[in-house]
Design a protein around this motif. Sequence first.
Motif, PDB file in Angstrom:
ATOM      1  N   ASP A   1       0.849  -1.194   0.000  1.00 54.28           N
ATOM      2  CA  ASP A   1       0.000   0.000   0.000  1.00 54.28           C
ATOM      3  C   ASP A   1       0.889   1.250   0.000  1.00 54.28           C
ATOM      4  O   ASP A   1       1.420   1.641   1.032  1.00 54.28           O
ATOM      5  N   LYS A   2       1.046   1.858  -1.140  1.00 50.36           N
ATOM      6  CA  LYS A   2       1.961   2.992  -1.314  1.00 50.36           C
ATOM      7  C   LYS A   2       1.442   4.276  -0.666  1.00 50.36           C
ATOM      8  O   LYS A   2       2.157   5.260  -0.596  1.00 50.36           O
ATOM      9  N   THR A   3       0.204   4.296  -0.193  1.00 49.49           N
ATOM     10  CA  THR A   3      -0.341   5.524   0.381  1.00 49.49           C
ATOM     11  C   THR A   3       0.315   5.899   1.706  1.00 49.49           C
ATOM     12  O   THR A   3       0.081   6.990   2.219  1.00 49.49           O
ATOM     13  N   CYS A   4       1.147   5.039   2.252  1.00 50.13           N
ATOM     14  CA  CYS A   4       1.817   5.352   3.514  1.00 50.13           C
ATOM     15  C   CYS A   4       2.953   6.353   3.327  1.00 50.13           C
ATOM     16  O   CYS A   4       3.402   6.965   4.291  1.00 50.13           O
ATOM     17  N   PHE A   5       3.413   6.526   2.096  1.00 46.14           N
ATOM     18  CA  PHE A   5       4.491   7.482   1.831  1.00 46.14           C
ATOM     19  C   PHE A   5       3.910   8.877   1.643  1.00 46.14           C
ATOM     20  O   PHE A   5       2.773   9.022   1.184  1.00 46.14           O
ATOM     21  N   PRO A   6       4.688   9.914   1.975  1.00 49.26           N
ATOM     22  CA  PRO A   6       4.191  11.278   1.743  1.00 49.26           C
ATOM     23  C   PRO A   6       3.757  11.466   0.287  1.00 49.26           C
ATOM     24  O   PRO A   6       4.348  10.885  -0.625  1.00 49.26           O
TER      25      PRO A   6
END
Length: 176
Positions: free
Chosen positions: A33-38
Amino acid sequence: MYSPIPVLNELKDLYDSTRDYLADGFELYGYDDKTCFPGELTDPEFLSRLIPIAQANGTGSTYAIWRSSDEPDLTKLPIVVFGDEGGEYVIARDFRDFLRLLGYDVEITVDHDSAYYFRDEDHEHSGSHELFVEWLRRQGLAPAEDPDALIAAAQEIHGERFRAWITPFYEKLGWL
């Protein structure tokens, strides 16, 4: 199937079977889940080389697998942590070392200068710590007794290369 990593799937099953933390601050994300990065970190090359797997502490730091090579066995790749207020470090040489770090049962602290686990004398283990330790033993592992040594070993092998890899992405954003 949660992920293409059998041991991570087993960990997910264990995680889902309890309401308590397996390790302090550790919460599995949806796999990759890439949404954890700014939101600014959208470069496809950056995102293609990182597989987020879990929240690392109560303030939002993230554990991810770093695709440091084209190794097909993802458990052989290093684990990195991204601090919620900055700082990013290789903390484990591979998935086995990462699991051992989780077994220490303390939230990781990440800042611009370091990443470390600190446990004071009156620390109480997470509610499902013993269940997790049993699971680790079935994997042929034991909780880390010296997490700093595992982090130092990972940094020795992968630290400079990780810094060299991530620097251009941060420079493009003006973060360095």
